[in-house]
Design an enzyme around this catalytic site. Structure first.
Site, PDB file in Angstrom:
ATOM      1  N   ARG A   1       0.851  -1.189   0.000  1.00 12.55           N
ATOM      2  CA  ARG A   1       0.000   0.000   0.000  1.00 12.55           C
ATOM      3  C   ARG A   1       0.894   1.249   0.000  1.00 12.55           C
ATOM      4  O   ARG A   1       1.953   1.262   0.623  1.00 12.55           O
ATOM      5  CB  ARG A   1      -0.897   0.035   1.239  1.00 12.55           C
ATOM      6  CG  ARG A   1      -2.048  -0.965   1.205  1.00 12.55           C
ATOM      7  CD  ARG A   1      -3.115  -0.593   0.167  1.00 12.55           C
ATOM      8  NE  ARG A   1      -4.251  -1.495   0.160  1.00 12.55           N
ATOM      9  CZ  ARG A   1      -4.375  -2.573  -0.623  1.00 12.55           C
ATOM     10  NH1 ARG A   1      -3.432  -2.886  -1.492  1.00 12.55           N
ATOM     11  NH2 ARG A   1      -5.458  -3.320  -0.562  1.00 12.55           N
TER      12      ARG A   1
ATOM     13  N   HIS B   1      -0.980   0.079  -9.832  1.00 13.96           N
ATOM     14  CA  HIS B   1      -1.626  -0.870  -8.900  1.00 13.96           C
ATOM     15  C   HIS B   1      -2.127  -2.095  -9.671  1.00 13.96           C
ATOM     16  O   HIS B   1      -3.319  -2.409  -9.673  1.00 13.96           O
ATOM     17  CB  HIS B   1      -2.778  -0.187  -8.149  1.00 13.96           C
ATOM     18  CG  HIS B   1      -3.143  -0.920  -6.882  1.00 13.96           C
ATOM     19  ND1 HIS B   1      -3.513  -0.289  -5.728  1.00 13.96           N
ATOM     20  CD2 HIS B   1      -3.199  -2.255  -6.588  1.00 13.96           C
ATOM     21  CE1 HIS B   1      -3.779  -1.181  -4.790  1.00 13.96           C
ATOM     22  NE2 HIS B   1      -3.590  -2.390  -5.295  1.00 13.96           N
TER      23      HIS B   1
END
Ligand code: NAP
Ligand code: GLV
Length: 284
Positions: free
Chosen positions: A199, A247
């Site tokens: 993250r 991502h």
């Protein structure tokens, strides 16, 4: 689930037994206190940590569902690209230049995997297949063949000191937020390299830039960011030592995900236990 009624949630929707969600709003849970199961369409559940969930509902994360092999591929690719200097060859070839670089010793590039869960354990073993030395770090002690394992806060510094290429695969929790910072990244072996696939909020962006610009770190591959999409003008977009991907290192795969969640809903309805239930105290 032929016997089930499936509806898209909207404010005021009829009460459901189970919810299948990604980044849901608080309103959904406020309106659906009867929920028994909340199925997240991903492995990371950090988006839920600030929400109030129905007390009787089990929060269930995706358990691999085809993500670990993607993550292993992505990380091996990033490690190999860096160590074999494939980025340098790409630049050379673009200029019509034919030239060899001195082969590097694998032993000089130990790979450290932070987080030895479903994804991290597979990544550590995959990287080991290419004969890189591999170390790993987790909260509880582990034994993984071919991986020198460290555990807990007390062994974090020793893990970092044994690592040159650092792969972040811990969940985002209050304990791990900002864990990739000037102090911790400075403990890597000289010429360290960061691969962050967990993250964005694990990383202090300005600290990474400073360490790259000073030459202490050699480079970084980043798949996740504090704000996604990565805002226009963010220095990561153009930094010569940073590779950015959107991502995408381990995507949620539709068919595997449907099969896993449908199977778990059936198991819960039969009163059986399922894997991947999140410990909300622990945060993952
Ligand atoms: P997981 O199975 O829950 O594994 C988490 C690992 O992190 C475990 O080994 C755990 O230790 C360790 N850990 C947690 N807190 C720690 C702490 N404070 N100190 C040391 N170790 C700690 O999770 P996963 O399925 O492997 O997924 C990991 C993360 O990858 C997700 O949370 C998500 O953020 C990220 N992800 C990213 C993508 C992408 O496309 N970029 C895709 C999927 C997932 P224990 O084993 O001792 O519990
Ligand atoms: C993606 O980032 C996931 O957590 O599954």
């Amino acid at each position: 689930l032929p016997g089930a009624e499936v509806e898209e949630w909207r404010p005021g929707a009829a009460p459901a037994d189970h919810a299948v969600v990604w980044s849901p709003p608080q309103q959904l849970f406020d309106e659906q206190p009867q929920l028994k199961g909340i199925f997240n369409l991903g492995a990371g559940v950090d988006a839920f940590l600030k929400l109030r969930l129905p007390p009787g509902a089990r929060l269930v994360r995706l358990d691999d569902a085809g993500m670990s092999v993607q993550m292993a591929e992505y990380v091996c690719h990033a490690v190999i690209r860096h160590v074999r200097e494939l980025d340098v060859y790409e630049r050379d070839v673009a200029q019509g230049k034919w030239g060899f670089r001195k082969p590097r010793e694998r032993a000089d590039y130990p790979v450290g995997v932070m987080g030895l869960g479903v994804l991290g354990a597979r990544v550590a073993q995959a990287v080991g297949q290419f004969d890189y030395p591999v170390v790993g770090w987790s909260r509880s002690a582990k034994e993984i063949r071919g991986v020198r394992c460290f555990a807990g806060d007390d062994q974090f510094d020793a893990f970092l000191a044994a690592t040159r290429i650092l792969v972040c695969l811990v969940p985002l929790t209050p304990q791990t937020e900002n864990i990739l910072n000037r102090e911790t990244l400075s403990k890597l072996r000289p010429g360290g390299y960061l691969i962050n696939v967990a993250r964005g909020a694990h990383l202090v962006d300005a600290d990474l830039i400073a360490l790259l610009d000073s030459g202490q770190l050699a480079g970084a591959t980043l798949d996740v960011f504090r704000i996604e999409p990565l805002p226009a003008g963010h220095p990561f977009w153009t930094h010569p030592k940073i590779t950015v991907t959107p991502h995408t290192s381990a995507r949620t795969l539709r068919d595997e995900t449907i099969a896993q969640i449908a199977g778990k809903i059936q198991a819960l309805e039969r009163g059986e236990s399922v894997v991947g239930v999140v410990d909300r105290e622990r945060g993952y």
